[in-house]
Motif scaffolding. Structure first.
Motif, PDB file in Angstrom:
ATOM      1  N   LEU A  46       0.834  -1.206   0.000  1.00 33.24           N
ATOM      2  CA  LEU A  46       0.000   0.000   0.000  1.00 33.24           C
ATOM      3  C   LEU A  46       0.866   1.252   0.000  1.00 33.24           C
ATOM      4  O   LEU A  46       0.577   2.233  -0.707  1.00 33.24           O
ATOM      5  N   HIS A  47       1.950   1.219   0.769  1.00 35.89           N
ATOM      6  CA  HIS A  47       2.872   2.363   0.813  1.00 35.89           C
ATOM      7  C   HIS A  47       3.466   2.621  -0.572  1.00 35.89           C
ATOM      8  O   HIS A  47       3.552   3.777  -1.013  1.00 35.89           O
ATOM      9  N   GLN A  48       3.856   1.548  -1.271  1.00 35.12           N
ATOM     10  CA  GLN A  48       4.442   1.709  -2.611  1.00 35.12           C
ATOM     11  C   GLN A  48       3.404   2.225  -3.599  1.00 35.12           C
ATOM     12  O   GLN A  48       3.710   3.070  -4.462  1.00 35.12           O
ATOM     13  N   ILE A  49       2.180   1.740  -3.497  1.00 38.24           N
ATOM     14  CA  ILE A  49       1.113   2.215  -4.387  1.00 38.24           C
ATOM     15  C   ILE A  49       0.865   3.699  -4.146  1.00 38.24           C
ATOM     16  O   ILE A  49       0.758   4.491  -5.093  1.00 38.24           O
ATOM     17  N   HIS A  50       0.794   4.069  -2.884  1.00 34.17           N
ATOM     18  CA  HIS A  50       0.568   5.468  -2.535  1.00 34.17           C
ATOM     19  C   HIS A  50       1.703   6.347  -3.060  1.00 34.17           C
ATOM     20  O   HIS A  50       1.469   7.436  -3.613  1.00 34.17           O
ATOM     21  N   GLU A  51       2.921   5.878  -2.913  1.00 36.47           N
ATOM     22  CA  GLU A  51       4.077   6.647  -3.399  1.00 36.47           C
ATOM     23  C   GLU A  51       4.024   6.800  -4.913  1.00 36.47           C
ATOM     24  O   GLU A  51       4.294   7.889  -5.449  1.00 36.47           O
ATOM     25  N   SER A  52       3.638   5.730  -5.622  1.00 33.96           N
ATOM     26  CA  SER A  52       3.573   5.809  -7.087  1.00 33.96           C
ATOM     27  C   SER A  52       2.461   6.752  -7.535  1.00 33.96           C
ATOM     28  O   SER A  52       2.603   7.462  -8.527  1.00 33.96           O
ATOM     29  N   PHE A  53       1.348   6.786  -6.791  1.00 34.76           N
ATOM     30  CA  PHE A  53       0.277   7.724  -7.109  1.00 34.76           C
ATOM     31  C   PHE A  53       0.762   9.164  -6.904  1.00 34.76           C
ATOM     32  O   PHE A  53       0.451  10.053  -7.700  1.00 34.76           O
ATOM     33  N   GLY A  54       1.509   9.374  -5.814  1.00 39.60           N
ATOM     34  CA  GLY A  54       2.032  10.709  -5.539  1.00 39.60           C
ATOM     35  C   GLY A  54       3.002  11.163  -6.604  1.00 39.60           C
ATOM     36  O   GLY A  54       2.954  12.304  -7.066  1.00 39.60           O
ATOM     37  N   ASN A  55       3.912  10.249  -7.009  1.00 41.23           N
ATOM     38  CA  ASN A  55       4.888  10.591  -8.046  1.00 41.23           C
ATOM     39  C   ASN A  55       4.198  10.904  -9.365  1.00 41.23           C
ATOM     40  O   ASN A  55       4.708  11.692 -10.168  1.00 41.23           O
ATOM     41  N   GLY A  70      -2.556   2.129  12.421  1.00 39.88           N
ATOM     42  CA  GLY A  70      -2.814   2.704  11.101  1.00 39.88           C
ATOM     43  C   GLY A  70      -2.480   4.173  11.023  1.00 39.88           C
ATOM     44  O   GLY A  70      -1.946   4.650  10.017  1.00 39.88           O
ATOM     45  N   LEU A  71      -2.785   4.900  12.097  1.00 39.15           N
ATOM     46  CA  LEU A  71      -2.455   6.330  12.129  1.00 39.15           C
ATOM     47  C   LEU A  71      -0.959   6.536  12.300  1.00 39.15           C
ATOM     48  O   LEU A  71      -0.357   7.424  11.679  1.00 39.15           O
ATOM     49  N   LYS A  72      -0.360   5.708  13.167  1.00 39.99           N
ATOM     50  CA  LYS A  72       1.069   5.856  13.446  1.00 39.99           C
ATOM     51  C   LYS A  72       1.910   5.504  12.226  1.00 39.99           C
ATOM     52  O   LYS A  72       2.870   6.217  11.890  1.00 39.99           O
ATOM     53  N   LEU A  73       1.564   4.406  11.560  1.00 45.35           N
ATOM     54  CA  LEU A  73       2.331   3.964  10.391  1.00 45.35           C
ATOM     55  C   LEU A  73       1.874   4.641   9.104  1.00 45.35           C
ATOM     56  O   LEU A  73       2.551   4.538   8.081  1.00 45.35           O
ATOM     57  N   GLY A  74       0.741   5.296   9.152  1.00 46.44           N
ATOM     58  CA  GLY A  74       0.281   6.071   7.996  1.00 46.44           C
ATOM     59  C   GLY A  74      -0.565   5.318   7.001  1.00 46.44           C
ATOM     60  O   GLY A  74      -0.988   5.891   5.990  1.00 46.44           O
ATOM     61  N   TYR A  75      -0.854   4.017   7.255  1.00 46.91           N
ATOM     62  CA  TYR A  75      -1.568   3.287   6.219  1.00 46.91           C
ATOM     63  C   TYR A  75      -3.043   3.677   6.128  1.00 46.91           C
ATOM     64  O   TYR A  75      -3.654   3.523   5.070  1.00 46.91           O
ATOM     65  N   LEU A  76      -3.610   4.196   7.193  1.00 44.06           N
ATOM     66  CA  LEU A  76      -4.991   4.687   7.096  1.00 44.06           C
ATOM     67  C   LEU A  76      -5.051   5.936   6.223  1.00 44.06           C
ATOM     68  O   LEU A  76      -5.896   6.046   5.319  1.00 44.06           O
ATOM     69  N   GLN A  77      -4.154   6.882   6.476  1.00 41.61           N
ATOM     70  CA  GLN A  77      -4.137   8.107   5.675  1.00 41.61           C
ATOM     71  C   GLN A  77      -3.881   7.792   4.202  1.00 41.61           C
ATOM     72  O   GLN A  77      -4.491   8.402   3.304  1.00 41.61           O
ATOM     73  N   GLN A  78      -2.976   6.848   3.939  1.00 41.89           N
ATOM     74  CA  GLN A  78      -2.663   6.486   2.563  1.00 41.89           C
ATOM     75  C   GLN A  78      -3.879   5.868   1.876  1.00 41.89           C
ATOM     76  O   GLN A  78      -4.188   6.183   0.719  1.00 41.89           O
ATOM     77  N   ALA A  79      -4.577   4.984   2.598  1.00 44.71           N
ATOM     78  CA  ALA A  79      -5.764   4.340   2.024  1.00 44.71           C
ATOM     79  C   ALA A  79      -6.850   5.365   1.713  1.00 44.71           C
ATOM     80  O   ALA A  79      -7.504   5.300   0.660  1.00 44.71           O
TER      81      ALA A  79
END
Length: 786
Positions: free
Chosen positions: A579-588, A626-635
């Motif tokens: 999910l982190h990689q997907i979010h990063e690719s969307f941002g890029n 989820g909040l601490k690691l950021g995966y909720l915000q990314q989702a």
């Protein structure tokens, strides 16, 4: 995919054949006229800039063309074969190459005969473009007559090519190092149209590459891209003149360099070149290098900006030309191009026609509920029996089996369809769509599939040069944890696979399509384009496959990454890392900078300060993590593009995040089902939809590990995620028959039964994952008993 073109230039000429490797995305666009195509040269990659700047520039130019609504067709020679349209891996390999040739017309035969790599010049790019049927080509600056060319005869082959090849070159004018006056005289002799874009004046200078003015008036001026397209159409389509055109796009005020400064540098550099005996093909790199040095790199930056500017203009011109051609009937005396697809399928099942590119034969529909597209591989799984010793041989055991993400998902789906929970009076089927080479591994895979009575009609077995059949090798510790793995899956990126996939979709008319991220972004983009163009309404599910490959979701063509309710992807099933990689690719990609579509939709989902406070005071560990690691915000940020995310949390279970158009219905939803989530959290202040008074919002549901899957002895975790998705897909297939409301991937809760069906499906999919963890096989046979 290899196309063999029979190109006839004159009535008396004998046709010749040349193997053009054309990407399926490009061949589909050209044959259907569904999208404009713009060619790009590759000497700027192989000889213009150092790595990685050359790769970054090439990617940015391709992205610019896509962003503006056309398909880029980078041309190059790879292992002696002329390619039109490069995959991401091919583009990277070309950029990294230290021994690529500079290929103009004279070099083509030599490079092909010796199987070499080469960057195409303007001349050779025009040749390949013309053979493929691409009519517009974007580059930086034009080659021409060098200074003192009347004595040295140093004239670029680009000019003679323009006189005999009907491709339009969009550029920033002749390179400043040339004798622009003599270049224009030579082009006039060759019968080449030269025009300059200008909104304000009917008499302007032809640009001098870095500079807006060259001191030489442009023979013609055009004020709109539509006017330029009309000129091309009349010259090449109506009158069939076999010559090219040059359309010059002046640099912007911000990009242009002072003409006086550039002229002074060039004069001094030319004198130095004469003194040093530098001439021929070494002269241009020397002069450009000298300019770059004296301008402290400003000329290089200007060069890149010029290419991007020209790419934007070429895209608009190509789109305008395509619109004209769609409205016109082709003239009878145009050259013919009988380009045929070279395909290979299973001879044991049926004889297939070899379809032409321009008139594909429709197959009789063979309705299949679900297509699962991606990799199949021979898996070798080793388990170390003692503490692991690196750089040494380790005692252990090895088992071999069929694997690959798509195969595993397909196998799990088929087993799930046999399970009691998927029993239905209607026949629900799935089919694996994959590719194999006609090698030892491929033959072994087919033999095993036939022994298991598995449908192989969706498998393309090719004797062409498609690479090795896929293989996966993994090493595990004694407790089953993965140590390292090697995945050779490059075969699924071969161009021939895309055309096969599209044919299978046409044949099957599926309700669900599952794609694994071993497919290239170009292939996935072609699938999405086909679904859109043919108005096929089916749910698309993407399995991210791995962290690095999950980035490919963000590289899909922009038409396949639209915001809800026009989303193409219905569901993804990532891990936290994926999910982190997907979010990063969307941002890029800039998808989170879309203030016209993405931001208003996100804003309307109710992810406000009240909702954030609600999450921050939650006592649930999954929410805190989820909040601490950021995966909720990314989702939350991804949901406007992909409205369903099933986030795999490993030993902590699964988190379901859904974009809902009936968020208030969750307040009255009974949770007495034994499969109900541990908790449900929803937004409460989303926008009310005008037509139904339903409220938009986000639902978060948590499913911990099922009781029957706890404290199990781990044998192999390789197929856990594939088992989860495969069993879930079998339930989706069953829901097409069992639920009047449709699948649980719909944005609106149709009924309590529909939501309860979703809960049961996720719960049992986790049980399926647990069953596969307990056995050495990637997918456990026990799935059919769940």
């Amino acid at each position: 995919m290899v196309f063999r073109g029979s190109i006839t230039r004159l009535a008396s000429a004998k046709p010749f054949k040349l193997p053009l490797v054309i990407s399926d995305e490009i061949s589909h666009a050209l044959s259907t006229k569904s999208q404009a195509v713009v060619s790009l040269e590759s000497t700027i990659i192989t000889h213009g800039l150092p790595f990685p700047q050359n790769l970054e520039m090439a990617q940015e130019v391709e992205h610019t063309i896509r962003k503006n609504g056309a398909i880029p067709a980078t041309c190059a020679f790879l292992n002696g074969k002329p390619h039109i349209g490069l995959s991401s891996s091919q583009l990277t390999s070309l950029a990294e190459s230290k021994h690529a040739n500079k290929v103009s017309r004279r070099d083509v035969g030599y490079v092909m005969a010796n199987g070499q790599n080469g960057g195409t010049t303007i001349a050779s790019t025009m040749i390949l473009s013309s053979m493929a049927g691409i009519k517009v080509f974007a580059t930086g600056g034009l080659g021409g007559v060098h200074r003192d060319g009347q004595f040295t005869m140093d004239v670029s082959a680009d000019l003679t090519e323009l006189g005999r090849t009907p491709v339009t070159v969009v550029c920033a004018g002749p390179k400043s190092i040339l004798d622009i006056g003599l270049t224009l005289e030579y082009l006039e002799t060759q019968g080449v149209f030269v025009g300059t874009y200008s909104k304000d004046s009917k008499s302007v200078d032809i640009p001098g590459f870095y500079a807006k003015e060259s001191g030489f008036k442009s023979p013609y001026v055009f004020s709109t891209y539509a006017e330029a397209a009309n000129i091309i159409h009349n010259q090449n389509n109506v009158m069939n003149l076999q010559s090219g055109s040059i359309l010059c796009i002046p640099p912007s005020e911000k990009t242009a360099l002072p003409s006086e400064m550039i002229s002074k540098i060039i004069l001094e550099a030319n004198e130095e070149a004469k003194t040093s005996g530098i001439s021929g093909k070494e002269l241009t790199p020397f002069l450009l290098g000298r300019i770059a040095k004296v301008t402290e790199g400003k000329s290089v930056k200007s060069n890149i900006e010029l290419v991007l500017n020209n790419a934007r203009a070429a895209t608009e011109i190509a789109k305008e030309l395509l619109n004209i051609e769609k409205d016109e009937q082709p003239v009878s005396f145009q050259p013919t191009s009988n380009i045929m697809k070279s395909t290979s399928t299973h001879s044991s099942n049926r004889k297939r026609d070899n379809p032409t590119l321009h008139n594909p034969k429709k197959e009789v529909p063979d309705i299949v509920n679900t297509l699962i597209i991606g990799s199949i591989a021979l898996d070798s799984i080793s388990k170390i029996s003692e503490p692991l010793k690196l750089n040494d041989s380790n005692p252990g055991s090895t088992t071999s089996s069929l694997g690959g993400v798509a195969y595993n998902v397909s196998n799990a789906c088929n087993l799930g369809l046999q399970s009691p929970s998927c029993e239905t009076g209607n026949i629900t089927t799935s089919r694996l769509i994959t590719i194999l080479s006609d090698d030892l591994a491929g033959k072994a895979i087919i033999e095993q599939l036939l022994e298991r009575n598995i449908d192989i009609t969706g498998i393309l077995t090719s004797s062409q040069d498609v690479g090795n059949s896929a293989q996966y090798t993994s090493i595990h510790r004694g407790n089953g944890d993965l140590v390292v793995a090697c995945a050779d899956m490059s075969i699924v990126e071969h161009e021939s696979f895309t055309a096969h996939i599209l044919k299978q979709i046409e044949r099957s008319q599926p309700k669900q399509i599952v794609i694994d991220c071993n497919l290239s972004p170009e292939c996935t983009s072609s699938i999405f384009g086909y679904l859109r163009d043919n108005n096929l309404k089916c749910k698309v599910i993407i399995e991210p496959t791995s962290g690095p490959k999950s980035k490919r979701i963000g590289q899909i063509h922009s038409s396949g990454l639209q915001t809800f309710p026009n989303s193409t992807i219905s569901l993804i099933t990532p891990t936290i890392a994926e999910l982190h990689q997907i979010h990063e690719s969307f941002g890029n990609r800039g998808l989170f900078d879309d203030y016209d579509n993405w931001f208003p939709l996100l804003d309307s989902l109710g992810v406000d300060s009240t909702f954030r406070s609600k999450l921050e005071i939650s006592k649930e560990n999954v929410i805190k993590d989820g909040l601490k690691l950021g995966y909720l915000q990314q989702a939350f940020q991804i949901l406007p593009y992909i409205p369903n995310i099933l986030l795999k949390l490993g030993s902590k279970g699964v988190l379901s995040l859904t974009l809902s158009t009936s968020i208030d219905d969750y307040k009255s939803l009974p949770t007495t089902s034994k499969y109900s989530p541990s908790f449900i959290v929803t937004t409460s202040s989303g926008r009310i939809m005008d037509d139904s008074q339903k409220r938009l919002g986000i639902s978060i549901q948590y499913f911990p590990i099922p009781t029957e899957s706890k404290n199990i002895e781990i044998e192999n975790v390789t197929g856990a995620g594939d088992s989860f998705l495969g069993y879930l897909v079998s339930r989706l297939s069953a829901s097409n028959s069992q639920l009047d409301e449709g699948t649980f991937l719909d944005s609106e809760i149709g009924s309590v039964e529909q939501e309860w069906f979703k809960w049961e499906s996720i719960y049992k999919a986790q049980v399926a994952a647990g069953e596969s963890i307990k056995c050495m096989e990637s997918i456990s046979e026990e799935l059919k008993n769940i």
